[in-house]
Design a protein around this motif. Sequence first.
Motif, PDB file in Angstrom:
ATOM      1  N   LYS A   1      65.121  98.944  94.892  1.00 24.84           N
ATOM      2  CA  LYS A   1      65.876  98.679  93.667  1.00 24.84           C
ATOM      3  C   LYS A   1      65.586  99.815  92.690  1.00 24.84           C
ATOM      4  O   LYS A   1      64.424 100.094  92.380  1.00 24.84           O
ATOM      5  CB  LYS A   1      65.445  97.337  93.085  1.00 24.84           C
ATOM      6  N   GLU A   2      66.651 100.458  92.234  1.00 25.11           N
ATOM      7  CA  GLU A   2      66.496 101.535  91.267  1.00 25.11           C
ATOM      8  C   GLU A   2      66.623 100.956  89.864  1.00 25.11           C
ATOM      9  O   GLU A   2      67.574 100.227  89.560  1.00 25.11           O
ATOM     10  CB  GLU A   2      67.562 102.606  91.494  1.00 25.11           C
ATOM     11  N   CYS A   3      65.662 101.277  89.033  1.00 24.13           N
ATOM     12  CA  CYS A   3      65.695 100.824  87.649  1.00 24.13           C
ATOM     13  C   CYS A   3      66.911 101.450  86.969  1.00 24.13           C
ATOM     14  O   CYS A   3      67.152 102.646  87.121  1.00 24.13           O
ATOM     15  CB  CYS A   3      64.400 101.266  86.954  1.00 24.13           C
ATOM     16  N   PRO A   4      67.680 100.667  86.219  1.00 23.75           N
ATOM     17  CA  PRO A   4      68.874 101.215  85.574  1.00 23.75           C
ATOM     18  C   PRO A   4      68.549 102.194  84.433  1.00 23.75           C
ATOM     19  O   PRO A   4      69.408 102.971  84.029  1.00 23.75           O
ATOM     20  CB  PRO A   4      69.605  99.978  85.047  1.00 23.75           C
ATOM     21  N   MET A   5      67.315 102.153  83.963  1.00 24.71           N
ATOM     22  CA  MET A   5      66.917 103.020  82.865  1.00 24.71           C
ATOM     23  C   MET A   5      66.376 104.344  83.411  1.00 24.71           C
ATOM     24  O   MET A   5      65.619 104.358  84.373  1.00 24.71           O
ATOM     25  CB  MET A   5      65.829 102.312  82.046  1.00 24.71           C
ATOM     26  N   ILE A   6      66.765 105.449  82.812  1.00 27.70           N
ATOM     27  CA  ILE A   6      66.196 106.753  83.127  1.00 27.70           C
ATOM     28  C   ILE A   6      65.155 107.052  82.044  1.00 27.70           C
ATOM     29  O   ILE A   6      65.433 106.918  80.848  1.00 27.70           O
ATOM     30  CB  ILE A   6      67.280 107.863  83.151  1.00 27.70           C
ATOM     31  N   PHE A   7      63.984 107.422  82.461  1.00 26.68           N
ATOM     32  CA  PHE A   7      62.897 107.722  81.528  1.00 26.68           C
ATOM     33  C   PHE A   7      63.002 109.184  81.119  1.00 26.68           C
ATOM     34  O   PHE A   7      63.060 110.066  81.973  1.00 26.68           O
ATOM     35  CB  PHE A   7      61.544 107.410  82.175  1.00 26.68           C
ATOM     36  N   VAL A   8      63.057 109.422  79.830  1.00 23.89           N
ATOM     37  CA  VAL A   8      63.204 110.788  79.330  1.00 23.89           C
ATOM     38  C   VAL A   8      61.925 111.200  78.609  1.00 23.89           C
ATOM     39  O   VAL A   8      61.226 110.359  78.022  1.00 23.89           O
ATOM     40  CB  VAL A   8      64.433 110.934  78.399  1.00 23.89           C
ATOM     41  N   PRO A   9      61.624 112.510  78.647  1.00 27.80           N
ATOM     42  CA  PRO A   9      60.406 112.973  77.973  1.00 27.80           C
ATOM     43  C   PRO A   9      60.446 112.657  76.489  1.00 27.80           C
ATOM     44  O   PRO A   9      61.485 112.784  75.842  1.00 27.80           O
ATOM     45  CB  PRO A   9      60.411 114.478  78.215  1.00 27.80           C
ATOM     46  N   ARG A  10      59.324 112.229  75.968  1.00 28.69           N
ATOM     47  CA  ARG A  10      59.196 111.956  74.536  1.00 28.69           C
ATOM     48  C   ARG A  10      58.659 113.191  73.839  1.00 28.69           C
ATOM     49  O   ARG A  10      57.910 113.975  74.409  1.00 28.69           O
ATOM     50  CB  ARG A  10      58.250 110.787  74.280  1.00 28.69           C
ATOM     51  N   ASP A  11      59.000 113.331  72.595  1.00 26.65           N
ATOM     52  CA  ASP A  11      58.431 114.407  71.788  1.00 26.65           C
ATOM     53  C   ASP A  11      56.952 114.116  71.590  1.00 26.65           C
ATOM     54  O   ASP A  11      56.539 112.966  71.512  1.00 26.65           O
ATOM     55  CB  ASP A  11      59.103 114.478  70.407  1.00 26.65           C
ATOM     56  N   ASP A  12      56.156 115.159  71.452  1.00 25.64           N
ATOM     57  CA  ASP A  12      54.715 114.985  71.231  1.00 25.64           C
ATOM     58  C   ASP A  12      54.415 114.227  69.951  1.00 25.64           C
ATOM     59  O   ASP A  12      53.364 113.636  69.804  1.00 25.64           O
ATOM     60  CB  ASP A  12      54.009 116.346  71.185  1.00 25.64           C
ATOM     61  N   GLU A  13      55.327 114.240  69.008  1.00 25.57           N
ATOM     62  CA  GLU A  13      55.097 113.618  67.706  1.00 25.57           C
ATOM     63  C   GLU A  13      55.265 112.106  67.744  1.00 25.57           C
ATOM     64  O   GLU A  13      54.912 111.423  66.802  1.00 25.57           O
ATOM     65  CB  GLU A  13      56.065 114.221  66.677  1.00 25.57           C
ATOM     66  N   GLU A  14      55.853 111.574  68.819  1.00 29.17           N
ATOM     67  CA  GLU A  14      56.081 110.119  68.872  1.00 29.17           C
ATOM     68  C   GLU A  14      54.825 109.376  69.154  1.00 29.17           C
ATOM     69  O   GLU A  14      53.920 109.774  69.749  1.00 29.17           O
ATOM     70  CB  GLU A  14      57.116 109.796  69.960  1.00 29.17           C
TER      71      GLU A  14
END
Length: 177
Positions: A164-177
């Motif tokens: 099962k593929e998660c429908p969400m794609i994980f994107v890199p977060r900015d270092d400031e988050e």
Amino acid sequence: METLKVIYHTNGDDKCLEHVVNYPIGKDQVLKEGFGINPNDSWEAMQQFKKVTEFWGNQDKTPCFHYMASFSKETATTPEKAMELTKEIFENITPSHLTAMGAHNKEREGGVIHTHTAVNPTDNNDGSMLYGDYRTNYALAQKMADVTGQPTKLVVRKENGEEKECPMIFVPRDDEE
């Protein structure tokens, strides 16, 4: 795009555990590393997984988790780079969980180099359990996106082979988050 695949072995027996621990460190790998285990002897490493689990009374729980991280050609140009990235992805787990890690130079999930990581769910220090739930899997997929700087998809493979593929794609977060 990077891929993190979680392979469940919830109902695994000793033979399953032996196979899963052997895969990253005893078969076809170009690099291998162990955290709390002997990476040069997969049978001994499997015994180490079992002993920690038995010590804490967790022998009737999930015996191991198996992760495959597949890297794009741009992200990991060498097995050494793939291993470096994998160690960083799992850096919050390896200090307290027995882990076998290996890099394979084979095409998987669109990448040329991929790694396998077998993790003992029993915490070495207090016997608490790591779970293969959304919280853990999403955190690892997000960590992979952050470490690689690339979008990452999460795939979960159940014991019956269903993926099962998660429908969400994980994107890199900015270092400031």
